[in-house]
Structure formats: structure tokens, C-alpha cells
Design an enzyme around this catalytic site. Structure first.
Site, PDB file in Angstrom:
ATOM      1  N   GLU A  66       0.830  -1.405  -0.021  1.00  0.00           N
ATOM      2  CA  GLU A  66      -0.137   0.256  -0.375  1.00  0.00           C
ATOM      3  C   GLU A  66       0.741   1.042  -0.121  1.00  0.00           C
ATOM      4  O   GLU A  66       0.545   2.324  -0.645  1.00  0.00           O
ATOM      5  CB  GLU A  66      -0.942  -0.196   1.254  1.00  0.00           C
ATOM      6  CG  GLU A  66      -2.043  -1.000   1.345  1.00  0.00           C
ATOM      7  CD  GLU A  66      -2.114  -2.034   1.653  1.00  0.00           C
ATOM      8  OE1 GLU A  66      -2.833  -2.709   1.347  1.00  0.00           O
ATOM      9  OE2 GLU A  66       0.371  -2.790   1.754  1.00  0.00           O
ATOM     10  N   HIS A 135     -10.370  -5.553  10.054  1.00  0.00           N
ATOM     11  CA  HIS A 135     -11.402  -5.019   8.413  1.00  0.00           C
ATOM     12  C   HIS A 135     -12.848  -4.488   8.447  1.00  0.00           C
ATOM     13  O   HIS A 135     -13.499  -4.507   7.254  1.00  0.00           O
ATOM     14  CB  HIS A 135     -11.216  -5.787   7.428  1.00  0.00           C
ATOM     15  CG  HIS A 135     -10.310  -7.066   7.303  1.00  0.00           C
ATOM     16  ND1 HIS A 135      -9.318  -7.664   8.585  1.00  0.00           N
ATOM     17  CD2 HIS A 135      -9.638  -7.481   6.447  1.00  0.00           C
ATOM     18  CE1 HIS A 135      -8.290  -8.307   7.924  1.00  0.00           C
ATOM     19  NE2 HIS A 135      -8.550  -7.900   6.644  1.00  0.00           N
TER      20      HIS A 135
END
Length: 354
Positions: A66, A135
Site C-alpha cells: 500500500e 477489516h
């Protein structure tokens, strides 16, 4: 801008895809990158078919890195491209915070306006089949805290498309926060390209008894709660901020000045959050004639759970929103709606008005 007449229902994920597709059709400098965006499911359908149409040079998957890939996207934006960088989950934006906060958001200022960073960051939040602690988080307040970073939260398919197209045209980094439970919901969406203005809230339901401000998916839950409240003679005014930063506080302020009561329902924790920002602005306002009664709802003050029974207690829902609003508006504690009336918005499709 005004809402064009349309009779076409479109799902949220299709609206995200169509907004990106039309933006790419209109401008060859727009491209899309992100982990698994060329997968056969296409990020729950939101990128499906784009690689076939535009080719792997404009729509491509990225390594599981990322930080580095966000740097690539920022560099491309500085060089004149308009990347749409898809991060499947907001949780993983923590891995590229330095890139987004210290580079993307600040470069225009630091270089005296000579550098632009027209970067769109797509990212998902919310519960779904017990995704749990790492998440499910809503971390939008972290990004709204930073000057130079716009944060938008489409609660329906109409805004999903319009905000995507507006974000691509903006010369600053824009984070689009998408709730996964909204992906299958439908709204009326025009086929032609259009934009949704940043910094303009929408009053979805008018009322005089209490103002309810919802964020993202909580807009839909607040609308369902307002229906339950109406059966008890309480008319709630429901406001969708649409964009978190910039925030249209004037619309909220006018509503609270009318109702005298405010309930903010966020998709995040309450401590130092977006709900606190709204309440603080209400408290500081010199245009609200009487001190309003206020209440906030959001995540329970603990890490996101995985089991459905704990999720039910962790997230606000139409029942808890309706009960809280009823108590705030009436001053009474003598009503609890029946469970069979309190389905979540994604379980009972809400289609407008937009």
C-alpha cells in the site's frame, strides 16, 4: 446541482463503476489501479469490465504494498495523470498514512500552488460476514482532520456515481468512503455523466421535532428509524452530509435551529470523531437561538467484533436509533419498536429521493 429526471434503478457498485468508466471515457489521463481490481469479481462488481474496455495500461492490479503503490499514484498525479487508486479496505490506509497525509494533502501548499495532486482514493468500510477488528473500521475522521484532503461518503448509488466523477475532476486528493452493505442497494441514477457538488448536504426527510444526521450507511438506517418515529407522532428531519470534508454545516445548523434537538449517527467511534465535530460546531454556533439537546451514536467503545450477536450490539441500527431519537425528542422512555419493524436498510431497499 439539481437531480436530473431518471427512472433507471442502478446498484451502488454499478454506479461506482459507471462513474469511473465515464470519467475515463472523457479524459485519457484518468486511470485505475489497486489490489485485485482486475479480479473476475471486480471488487464486488465496482471495477468489472473496465480492464476489458480500457486495457491493462489504464486498469491494472498492484502488488500488496500500500505504501509504495500510493507513492506511485501520487507521483502519477503530480506528473499530470488522474489516478483512481482502489484500496479494498480503509483499515489498510494506515499503511500509507505518511504518503496521504504528508505528501498528497500538503504538496499543493508546500510548493506554492505549482503542484497539484488530483488523486482519488476509493476505500471500503463496514461490517459484513464478521470481518472484525482489522477489516471493519471507519477511520474517516483521521483524514478529515487534515487540510488538503477531501473526504466524501456516498450513501446511495446516485451520489456514488456523481461524487466519483466530481472527485476525478478535482485537483486535490479526494477519499471516497464506501460502505460494503450499500453495494447492493439501488437508487435512481441518470445514464448521462453528472457530478455531485462537494460541501452540499441533502435533507432527505423534513421534520420539526428532531434533526438526525447520518453518515454513510447510517443515513439509510436513520431513514428507517424516521419511519418508525413517525408512527409515534415524531417527525424527524434526516440529513445526509454527503461530504464529510468539506462539511455543509449551514444545512445542519438551520435544521437544529428549527428542531432544537440533534442526534448524530456515525459509522465510527465517537471519541474525537466526526460526530464530535458536528456537535462542537452546533455548540459554538451563534445562529442557533436556543441551546439544543444533543446525542451521538456510533461504534461501541471497543474493538470491532466478529460474531453477529456482538455486531448487533456494536453498531447502531434502526431500532436503537429510533429509541434514542424518541427519548431525545419526547423526553419519555415508554416506547420500543417491534423487532420485525427494524430491518436494516440493505434488507429493505431504499431508492430515493435523489
Amino acid at each position: 446541482m439539481s437531480t436530473p429526471n431518471t427512472s433507471r434503478l442502478l446498484k451502488y457498485f454499478d454506479a461506482l463503476r459507471e462513474g469511473a468508466e465515464q470519467a475515463m471515457d472523457a479524459d485519457s489521463s484518468v486511470f485505475m489501479m489497486g489490489l485485485d481490481i482486475d479480479d473476475h469479481k471486480g471488487i464486488q462488481g465496482s471495477t468489472k469490465g473496465l480492464v476489458e474496455k480500457f486495457g491493462p495500461e489504464r486498469v491494472f492490479t498492484t502488488p500488496l504494498s500500500e505504501d509504495a503503490m500510493t507513492g506511485v499514484a501520487i507521483g502519477a498525479a503530480m506528473a499530470g495523470q488522474r489516478p483512481i487508486h482502489v484500496h479494498i479496505r480503509m483499515d489498510f490506509l494506515m499503511l500509507c498514512m505518511n504518503q496521504l497525509v504528508n505528501i498528497a494533502a500538503k504538496s499543493h501548499y508546500m510548493y506554492g500552488g505549482t503542484v497539484q495532486v488530483p488523486l482519488v482514493i476509493r476505500t471500503m468500510i463496514g461490517k459484513s460476514w464478521g470481518q472484525g477488528a482489522q477489516h471493519s473500521q471507519g477511520l474517516h475522521s483521521m483524514f478529515a482532520h487534515v487540510p488538503g484532503m477531501k473526504v466524501v461518503a456516498p450513501s446511495n448509488a446516485y451520489d456514488a456515481k456523481g461524487l466519483t466523477m466530481q472527485a476525478v475532476r478535482d485537483n486535490n486528493p479526494v477519499l471516497i468512503m464506501e460502505h460494503r452493505l450499500l453495494y447492493a442497494t439501488e437508487a435512481y441514477v441518470p445514464e448521462e455523466p453528472y457530478t455531485v457538488e462537494f460541501g452540499k448536504a441533502r435533507v432527505l426527510r423534513e421534520g420539526n421535532d428532531i434533526t438526525i444526521v447520518g453518515v454513510s450507511n447510517m443515513v439509510m438506517e436513520a431513514m428507517r428509524a424516521a419511519e418508525l418515529l413517525a408512527e409515534q407522532g415524531i417527525e424527524a428531519e434526516v440529513i445526509d452530509p454527503v461530504t464529510i470534508s468539506p462539511l455543509d454545516f449551514d444545512t445542519i445548523e438551520a435544521s437544529v435551529n428549527k428542531t432544537g434537538k440533534l442526534l448524530v449517527v456515525d459509522n465510527a467511534w465517537l471519541n474525537c470523531g466526526f460526530s464530535a465535530e458536528i456537535v462542537a460546531r452546533v455548540a459554538e454556533s451563534e445562529n442557533i437561538s436556543l441551546k439544543p439537546a444533543v446525542k451521538r451514536m456510533g461504534f461501541a467503545p471497543t474493538t470491532c467484533p466478529t460474531t453477529p450477536s456482538l455486531e448487533d450490539a456494536f453498531y447502531p441500527n434502526p431500532k436503537t436509533i429510533a429509541i434514542t431519537a424518541y427519548q431525545l425528542a419526547s423526553g419519555k422512555q415508554d416506547w420500543v419498536p417491534a423487532d420485525d419493524q427494524c430491518q436494516l436498510a440493505y434488507q429493505t431497499q431504499f431508492k430515493g429521493p435523489f
